[in-house]
Design an enzyme around this catalytic site. Structure first.
Site, PDB file in Angstrom:
ATOM      1  N   SER A   1       0.832  -1.203   0.000  1.00 52.89           N
ATOM      2  CA  SER A   1       0.000   0.000   0.000  1.00 52.89           C
ATOM      3  C   SER A   1       0.863   1.249   0.000  1.00 52.89           C
ATOM      4  CB  SER A   1      -0.858  -0.027   1.270  1.00 52.89           C
ATOM      5  OG  SER A   1      -1.487   1.218   1.458  1.00 52.89           O
TER       6      SER A   1
ATOM      7  N   TYR B   1      -1.587  -0.606  10.618  1.00 52.71           N
ATOM      8  CA  TYR B   1      -1.884  -1.269   9.334  1.00 52.71           C
ATOM      9  C   TYR B   1      -0.709  -1.089   8.359  1.00 52.71           C
ATOM     10  CZ  TYR B   1      -3.611  -1.601   4.549  1.00 52.71           C
ATOM     11  OH  TYR B   1      -3.739  -1.897   3.203  1.00 52.71           O
TER      12      TYR B   1
ATOM     13  N   LYS C   1       2.283  -3.782   6.554  1.00 55.86           N
ATOM     14  CA  LYS C   1       2.690  -3.882   5.138  1.00 55.86           C
ATOM     15  C   LYS C   1       4.205  -3.726   5.009  1.00 55.86           C
ATOM     16  CE  LYS C   1      -1.408  -4.426   3.328  1.00 55.86           C
ATOM     17  NZ  LYS C   1      -1.810  -5.719   2.768  1.00 55.86           N
TER      18      LYS C   1
HETATM   19  P1  NAD Z   1     -11.019  -6.854   1.243  1.00 53.43           P
HETATM   20  O1  NAD Z   1     -11.214  -6.856   2.710  1.00 53.43           O
HETATM   21  O2  NAD Z   1     -12.203  -6.619   0.368  1.00 53.43           O
HETATM   22  O3  NAD Z   1     -10.331  -8.240   0.787  1.00 53.43           O
HETATM   23  C1  NAD Z   1      -9.482  -8.978   1.634  1.00 53.43           C
HETATM   24  C2  NAD Z   1      -9.992 -10.405   1.648  1.00 53.43           C
HETATM   25  O4  NAD Z   1      -9.145 -11.188   2.485  1.00 53.43           O
HETATM   26  C3  NAD Z   1     -11.421 -10.522   2.219  1.00 53.43           C
HETATM   27  O5  NAD Z   1     -12.201 -11.275   1.312  1.00 53.43           O
HETATM   28  C4  NAD Z   1     -11.232 -11.262   3.543  1.00 53.43           C
HETATM   29  O6  NAD Z   1     -12.338 -12.081   3.847  1.00 53.43           O
HETATM   30  C5  NAD Z   1      -9.958 -12.048   3.280  1.00 53.43           C
HETATM   31  N1  NAD Z   1      -9.156 -12.376   4.471  1.00 53.43           N
HETATM   32  C6  NAD Z   1      -8.744 -11.528   5.450  1.00 53.43           C
HETATM   33  N2  NAD Z   1      -7.994 -12.202   6.347  1.00 53.43           N
HETATM   34  C7  NAD Z   1      -7.931 -13.494   5.917  1.00 53.43           C
HETATM   35  C8  NAD Z   1      -7.311 -14.672   6.407  1.00 53.43           C
HETATM   36  N3  NAD Z   1      -6.615 -14.683   7.545  1.00 53.43           N
HETATM   37  N4  NAD Z   1      -7.448 -15.815   5.712  1.00 53.43           N
HETATM   38  C9  NAD Z   1      -8.167 -15.841   4.552  1.00 53.43           C
HETATM   39  N5  NAD Z   1      -8.787 -14.771   4.052  1.00 53.43           N
HETATM   40  C10 NAD Z   1      -8.670 -13.602   4.717  1.00 53.43           C
HETATM   41  O7  NAD Z   1      -9.871  -5.811   0.917  1.00 53.43           O
HETATM   42  P2  NAD Z   1      -9.369  -5.238  -0.478  1.00 53.43           P
HETATM   43  O8  NAD Z   1      -9.729  -3.799  -0.531  1.00 53.43           O
HETATM   44  O9  NAD Z   1      -9.768  -6.130  -1.579  1.00 53.43           O
HETATM   45  O10 NAD Z   1      -7.801  -5.307  -0.232  1.00 53.43           O
HETATM   46  C11 NAD Z   1      -7.023  -6.429  -0.657  1.00 53.43           C
HETATM   47  C12 NAD Z   1      -5.588  -6.241  -0.208  1.00 53.43           C
HETATM   48  O11 NAD Z   1      -5.106  -5.012  -0.741  1.00 53.43           O
HETATM   49  C13 NAD Z   1      -5.414  -6.139   1.305  1.00 53.43           C
HETATM   50  O12 NAD Z   1      -4.232  -6.804   1.660  1.00 53.43           O
HETATM   51  C14 NAD Z   1      -5.281  -4.647   1.550  1.00 53.43           C
HETATM   52  O13 NAD Z   1      -4.517  -4.371   2.702  1.00 53.43           O
HETATM   53  C15 NAD Z   1      -4.564  -4.203   0.291  1.00 53.43           C
HETATM   54  N6  NAD Z   1      -4.806  -2.789  -0.032  1.00 53.43           N
HETATM   55  C16 NAD Z   1      -6.082  -2.332  -0.169  1.00 53.43           C
HETATM   56  C17 NAD Z   1      -6.307  -0.986  -0.443  1.00 53.43           C
HETATM   57  C18 NAD Z   1      -7.704  -0.439  -0.559  1.00 53.43           C
HETATM   58  O14 NAD Z   1      -7.876   0.787  -0.487  1.00 53.43           O
HETATM   59  N7  NAD Z   1      -8.735  -1.256  -0.761  1.00 53.43           N
HETATM   60  C19 NAD Z   1      -5.217  -0.116  -0.621  1.00 53.43           C
HETATM   61  C20 NAD Z   1      -3.922  -0.620  -0.500  1.00 53.43           C
HETATM   62  C21 NAD Z   1      -3.727  -1.976  -0.207  1.00 53.43           C
END
Ligand code: NAD
Ligand code: UDP
Length: 356
Positions: free
Chosen positions: A124, A148, A152
């Protein structure tokens, strides 16, 4: 070629599944559904006309991971699974370190055991903390300012150490800026729990009438109109970046970091204007205090991804808002109407096709 997608039922994961299937990859999703619904995967199938395998399992569960690697000849992993809410991470740091850092460790252990050494990791732009200058390049200093972001940073370092210890590893660290938007079909999109923390999900719930007005956090930032500036990127562009990163991994070894952003900054008021245009509705707003921890301005220098991955974001903010609005208006309650349908299989490891 089989790709394991952790967290594939989530927001960015489900969009990436669509792009991977369209590009001809076979995919296996592992997700514990802690922040998603299995319905998203049904819709991925509907969009693509292709099947995928689903394991409802936790990446902290080494036994479950082991079974997945035994049952499938996996060539690479795209690792989305993790918790992502900054405010929640301040209140529950141990849960964040455990799920994100320990979860990634368990995943890497299972990969090592089964000789799978290619990973695309969801990092991120939060790792840059308060950037020294914009646009932000990959070699600018990192210094996350919340738990958070620190998870990362730790994972990035851990994957770097792993790659040094075994040069056969091949890792792409993708630092996302602000993903928004939804698939143009309106079938999949972001489905936040409760009141959204992020700007665009909040605006779209104002537009649909679930929330009364947008609270604009601060009007005295050092920006063109005093409101915070971010690099909003369409989630489908972001998903396409994962396919490009995967292609790169398949042909080389090493560890590389890429910013995935558009290179353009937009203020909160720009986004309100774009959303009003896309939805054809006025978004009532009021100005309130700054949100603690928010920075003035953040946007990417995406040149490295353009140069090395051949990837470039193509969608502008109006399209991002139109697609968000289509998803929101087709699914005012998100995936919730379908939640109960799947609850009977919620605690078992099931093959997705068999579960339908
Ligand atoms: P999201 O919460 O929609 O997706 C994450 C998924 O991981 C969910 O479906 C959740 O059920 C699953 N999950 C969480 N912990 C788990 C575990 N221990 N075992 C199995 N499944 C698990 O989030 P997103 O927005 O799709 O983000 C995806 C990734 O991208 C994350 O790692 C997040 O930190 C990173 N990210 C997101 C953003 C954003 O703004 N959305 C920005 C930068 C980075
Ligand atoms: N923001 C806002 N009101 C909200 C949510 C966000 O004014 O209800 C602002 C926030 O201060 C920031 C921008 O919108 O300037 C993007 O915030 P978001 O939480 O979406 O992303 P992040 O802070 O992680 O970049």
């Amino acid at each position: 070629m089989k790709i394991l997608v952790t967290g594939g039922a989530g927001y960015i994961g489900s969009h990436t599944c669509v792009e991977l299937l369209n590009a001809g990859y076979e995919i296996i999703v592992v997700d514990n559904l802690s922040n998603s619904k299995q319905e998203s995967l049904k819709r991925v199938r509907q969009i693509t006309g292709k099947s995928l395998s689903f394991y409802k399992a936790d990446i902290l569960d080494s036994t479950a991971l082991n079974e997945i690697f035994i049952e499938n000849k996996i060539e690479a992993v795209i690792h989305f699974a993790g918790f992502k809410a900054v405010g929640e991470s301040v209140n529950f740091p141990l849960a964040y370190y455990h799920n994100n850092v320990t979860g990634t460790m368990r995943l890497c252990e299972a990969m090592t055991k089964h000789g799978v050494k290619r990973m695309v990791f969801s990092s991120s732009a939060t790792v840059y903390g308060n950037p020294v200058s914009v646009p932000i390049s990959e070699d600018d200093p990192v210094g996350a300012t919340n738990p958070y972001g620190r998870t990362k940073q730790i994972i990035e370092n851990m994957l770097g150490d792993l790659q040094v210890s075994d040069p056969e590893w091949n890792v792409a660290l993708l630092r996302y800026f602000n993903p928004i938007g939804a698939h143009e079909s309106g079938l999949i999109g972001e489905d936040p729990n409760g009141i959204p923390n992020n700007l665009i999900p909040y605006i779209s719930q104002v537009a649909i009438g679930k929330l009364n007005e947008l609270k604009v956090f601060g009007k005295d930032y050092q920006t063109k109109d005093g409101t915070g500036v971010r690099d909003y990127i369409h989630v489908v562009d972001l998903a396409a970046g994962h396919v490009k990163a995967l292609e790169k991994l398949l042909g080389s070894t090493g560890i590389q970091t890429y910013n995935l952003g558009t290179g353009k900054g937009h203020s909160v008021l720009d986004m309100v204007g774009a959303f009003e245009k896309a939805a054809g509705k006025k978004i009532p707003c009021c100005f309130v205090e700054r949100r603690p921890g928010d920075i003035d301005i953040s946007y990417a220098n995406p040149a490295k991804a353009q140069r090395e991955l051949g990837w470039r974001a193509s969608k502008g903010i109006i399209e991002m808002c139109e697609d968000t609005w289509r998803w929101q208006s087709y699914n005012p309650e998100g995936y919730i109407t379908h939640k109960l349908h799947y609850i009977t299989s919620a605690n078992t490891v099931v093959n997705y096709e068999e579960s339908l």
